[in-house]
Design an enzyme around this catalytic site. Structure first.
Site, PDB file in Angstrom:
ATOM      1  N   ASP A  25     -20.194  -4.879  -6.853  1.00  0.00           N
ATOM      2  CA  ASP A  25     -20.901  -5.993  -6.023  1.00  0.00           C
ATOM      3  C   ASP A  25     -20.118  -7.127  -6.692  1.00  0.00           C
ATOM      4  OD1 ASP A  25     -22.436  -7.340  -4.279  1.00  0.00           O
ATOM      5  OD2 ASP A  25     -24.413  -6.560  -5.186  1.00  0.00           O
ATOM      6  N   ASP A  70     -25.919  -8.901   3.851  1.00  0.00           N
ATOM      7  CA  ASP A  70     -26.850  -7.676   3.818  1.00  0.00           C
ATOM      8  C   ASP A  70     -27.440  -7.501   4.967  1.00  0.00           C
ATOM      9  OD1 ASP A  70     -26.035  -7.812   1.251  1.00  0.00           O
ATOM     10  OD2 ASP A  70     -27.852  -7.966   0.199  1.00  0.00           O
ATOM     11  N   GLU A  78     -18.177  -7.035  -1.428  1.00  0.00           N
ATOM     12  CA  GLU A  78     -17.880  -8.430  -1.226  1.00  0.00           C
ATOM     13  C   GLU A  78     -18.194  -8.962  -0.253  1.00  0.00           C
ATOM     14  OE1 GLU A  78     -15.390  -8.389   1.002  1.00  0.00           O
ATOM     15  OE2 GLU A  78     -14.558 -10.076  -0.103  1.00  0.00           O
ATOM     16  N   TRP A  79     -18.970  -8.330   0.841  1.00  0.00           N
ATOM     17  CA  TRP A  79     -19.431  -8.874   2.042  1.00  0.00           C
ATOM     18  C   TRP A  79     -18.384  -9.275   3.206  1.00  0.00           C
ATOM     19  CZ3 TRP A  79     -20.994 -12.020  -2.465  1.00  0.00           C
ATOM     20  CH2 TRP A  79     -21.795 -11.271  -3.355  1.00  0.00           C
ATOM     21  N   GLY A  80     -17.079  -8.938   2.840  1.00  0.00           N
ATOM     22  CA  GLY A  80     -16.186  -9.461   3.823  1.00  0.00           C
ATOM     23  C   GLY A  80     -15.730 -10.609   3.659  1.00  0.00           C
ATOM     24  N   ASN A 106     -13.547 -11.959   1.633  1.00  0.00           N
ATOM     25  CA  ASN A 106     -12.105 -11.783   1.053  1.00  0.00           C
ATOM     26  C   ASN A 106     -11.171 -10.837   1.981  1.00  0.00           C
ATOM     27  OD1 ASN A 106     -11.927 -13.750  -1.484  1.00  0.00           O
ATOM     28  ND2 ASN A 106     -13.790 -12.292  -1.654  1.00  0.00           N
TER      29      ASN A 106
HETATM   30  C1  GLA Z   1     -26.160  -7.758  -2.980  1.00  0.00           C
HETATM   31  C2  GLA Z   1     -25.732  -6.291  -2.266  1.00  0.00           C
HETATM   32  C3  GLA Z   1     -26.940  -5.510  -1.550  1.00  0.00           C
HETATM   33  C4  GLA Z   1     -27.549  -4.987  -3.125  1.00  0.00           C
HETATM   34  C5  GLA Z   1     -28.023  -6.464  -3.831  1.00  0.00           C
HETATM   35  C6  GLA Z   1     -28.595  -5.990  -5.217  1.00  0.00           C
HETATM   36  O1  GLA Z   1     -26.717  -8.521  -2.212  1.00  0.00           O
HETATM   37  O2  GLA Z   1     -24.923  -7.013  -0.892  1.00  0.00           O
HETATM   38  O3  GLA Z   1     -26.432  -4.479  -1.175  1.00  0.00           O
HETATM   39  O4  GLA Z   1     -26.667  -4.451  -3.704  1.00  0.00           O
HETATM   40  O5  GLA Z   1     -26.985  -7.489  -3.990  1.00  0.00           O
HETATM   41  O6  GLA Z   1     -28.760  -7.016  -5.973  1.00  0.00           O
END
Ligand code: GLA
Length: 403
Positions: free
Chosen positions: A164, A219, A197-199, A201
Site C-alpha cells: 500500500d 477504494d 497506490e490508487w493510480g 502515479n
Molecule cells: C487502503 C487500500 C485498501 C485497504 C486499506 C487498508 O485504503 O486501498 O484496499 O488495503 O488501505 O487500510
C-alpha cells in the site's frame, strides 16, 4: 474502517506526485532498466480472497482459517480462487532486531502456522504491507525494512504481497515499488506483488516489470455507483479502469479493486454485472465477502466458471467498451481461439434493448457464429452480423461469440 479511510485520504493527498522530491538525475528509472525482467507470475489475473472489504481491521486467524475451509468446501478453490490474503491490521510491533511480528492476540498461532494451514488446503497465502512508515491502518510499514520484511514473508511462506501507499511522504513511487520488488525477488520465493497506490502515479506507465497488478482507483465500496468520502462505486471505478486497457497483459494487470459480491449493498443482478465487468476487464478476481457465511446466489456468482474463463482467458487482453449511449454499453474482449466475450450493460433504470454488431467485434458482417449465454449457461441461436438482447436495469448480459 472509517479511521483507515481518513488516513488513506490524508496519505493520498501527501502522496500526490510531488514536484519538489529529490530524484537522482543519474539514476535510471527502474522501468527503463534493461536488466529488469518480469517475475513470471500471474500470467492470468490472480484470483483469491482478501479480508478487507468485509472484515476491515477486525481480522484474525480464525476468520482466515474458516475462510480457507469455505473456499475449498464451496468449490471456489476448484474454480480458481487460490490466494488467501490478509489485508491491513495483522501486525504486531517490530521486535528488538526490527523484525515485523504478527499481532499476538489476533494471530496467536503466528503467521508461519497460518500459512502452513492455508497451504495444507491447497491454497496460497498472501499478506499486506505499505511502502511508508505506517500502513493505512496505522500499523508498522515497510519503509527502511524492505529486505528484512521480504525475508520474513518468505520464511513464513507468503506467496502474495499487497503493498500500500499510505505515509509515504515524498517517496518516489516507482523506486519504492521497485525496491520491494527486488527484495521479494532476492528471497528466491515466488511472491506476487500487488501495487496499491490508487493510480496516483500512473503505475500502468512503469510497473509492468515491477508488480503483477496495480490499483487504478481509490477504494471500492459496496454500491452500484456514487462516492462515499474516499471510496467510489462500481460504475465509477469501471469508468476509471476501462480506458487503461492497452496497459494490461499476462503478468501485469490493471486492478479495479477487490470484489464486493455478497457483501449486501447491491442486488444480485448488480453483483452479476460487477463480476462480469471485472471478468471483461481481465481484473484480478479477489473475493471480499464472508465466504463461510455466503448464500447460494453469491456462491453461484463467484463460481460461474464460464465467466471466470473470460477473465482467465490465456490471451490476456483486457476487454474494452466499444459503444455507449444513454446508459447502454457494449463491451468486447477478444479470446484465445478467435472468439469474443461480449457484454451488454444497462446502467439505466428501465429495461433496454442493446445490440452488438460484428463490426464492433472486429468481424466481417457476413460471419456466422455460435452464441452462448454465460449466465443462463445455454446456447442461443447462431447469429450473423449482430447480437441483441433485452437487458434488465442495472444488469449485464454476457455471451461468448465463436465463429
Ligand atoms: C487502503 C487500500 C485498501 C485497504 C486499506 C487498508 O485504503 O486501498 O484496499 O488495503 O488501505 O487500510
Amino acid at each position: 474502517m472509517r479511521i483507515a479511510l481518513a488516513l488513506f485520504a490524508a496519505a493520498s493527498l501527501m502522496a500526490a506526485p510531488a514536484s519538489g522530491q529529490a530524484i537522482d538525475p543519474n539514476r535510471m528509472p527502474p522501468h527503463l532498466d534493461p536488466n529488469r525482467t518480469p517475475n513470471g507470475l500471474a500470467l492470468t489475473p490472480p484470483m483469491g480472497w482478501n479480508s478487507w472489504n468485509r472484515f476491515g481491521c477486525d481480522v484474525n486467524e480464525s476468520i482466515v482459517r474458516r475462510t480457507a475451509d469455505a473456499i475449498v468446501d464451496s468449490g471456489m478453490r476448484d474454480a480458481g480462487y487460490l490466494y488467501v490474503v490478509i489485508d491491513d491490521c495483522w501486525h504486531g510491533p517490530r521486535d528488538a532486531q526490527g523484525n515485523i511480528t504478527a499481532d499476538p492476540e489476533r494471530f496467536p498461532s503466528g503467521m508461519r502456522a497460518l500459512a502452513d494451514y492455508v497451504h495444507s488446503r491447497g491454497l496460497k497465502f498472501g499478506i499486506y504491507s505499505d511502502a511508508g512508515r505506517l500502513t493505512c491502518g496505522g500499523r508498522p510499514g515497510s519503509q527502511g525494512h524492505e529486505y528484512q520484511d521480504a525475508r520474513t514473508y518468505a520464511e513464513w511462506g507468503v506467496d502474495y504481497l499487497k503493498y500500500d501507499w499510505c505515509y509515504t511522504g515524498t517517496r518516489n513511487a516507482e523506486e519504492a515499488y521497485a525496491l520491494m520488488a527486488d527484495a521479494l525477488r532476492a528471497t528466491g520465493r515466488d511472491i506476487v506483488l500487488a501495487i496499491c497506490e490508487w493510480g496516483n502515479n500512473q503505475p500502468w506507465l512503469w510497473a509492468a516489470n515491477i508488480g503483477n497488478l496495480w490499483r487504478t482507483s481509490g477504494d471500492i465500496f459496496d454500491s452500484w455507483e456514487g462516492v462515499d468520502r474516499w471510496s467510489i462505486g462500481v460504475m465509477n471505478i469501471v469508468d476509471i479502469n476501462a480506458p487503461l486497457w492497452p496497459y494490461a497483459g499476462p503478468g501485469h494487470w490493471n486492478d479495479p479493486d477487490m470484489l464486493e459480491v455478497g457483501n449486501g449493498g447491491m442486488s444480485d443482478s448488480e453483483y452479476r454485472a460487477h463480476f462480469s465487468l471485472w471478468a471483461m476487464m481481465a481484473a484480478p478476481l479477489i473475493a471480499g465477502n464472508d465466504v463461510a457465511g455466503m448464500d447460494a446466489a453469491t456462491r453461484e456468482i463467484l463460481t460461474n466458471r464460464e465467466v471466470i474463463a473470460v477473465d482467465q482467458d490465456p490471451l490476456g487482453v483486457q476487454g474494452r467498451r466499444v459503444w455507449r449511449e444513454d446508459g447502454r454499453e457494449v463491451w468486447v474482449k477478444p479470446l484465445a481461439g478467435g472468439g469474443r466475450a461480449v457484454l451488454l450493460l444497462n446502467r439505466g433504470e428501465a429495461p433496454a434493448e442493446i445490440e452488438a454488431t460484428w463490426e464492433q467485434l472486429g468481424y466481417p458482417a457476413s460471419l456466422r457464429a455460435q452464441v452462448r449465454d454465460l449466465w443462463a449457461h445455454r446456447d442461443l441461436p447462431e447469429a450473423t452480423g449482430r447480437f441483441a438482447a433485452r437487458v434488465a436495469p442495472h444488469a449485464a448480459v454476457v455471451v461468448k461469440v465463436q465463429p
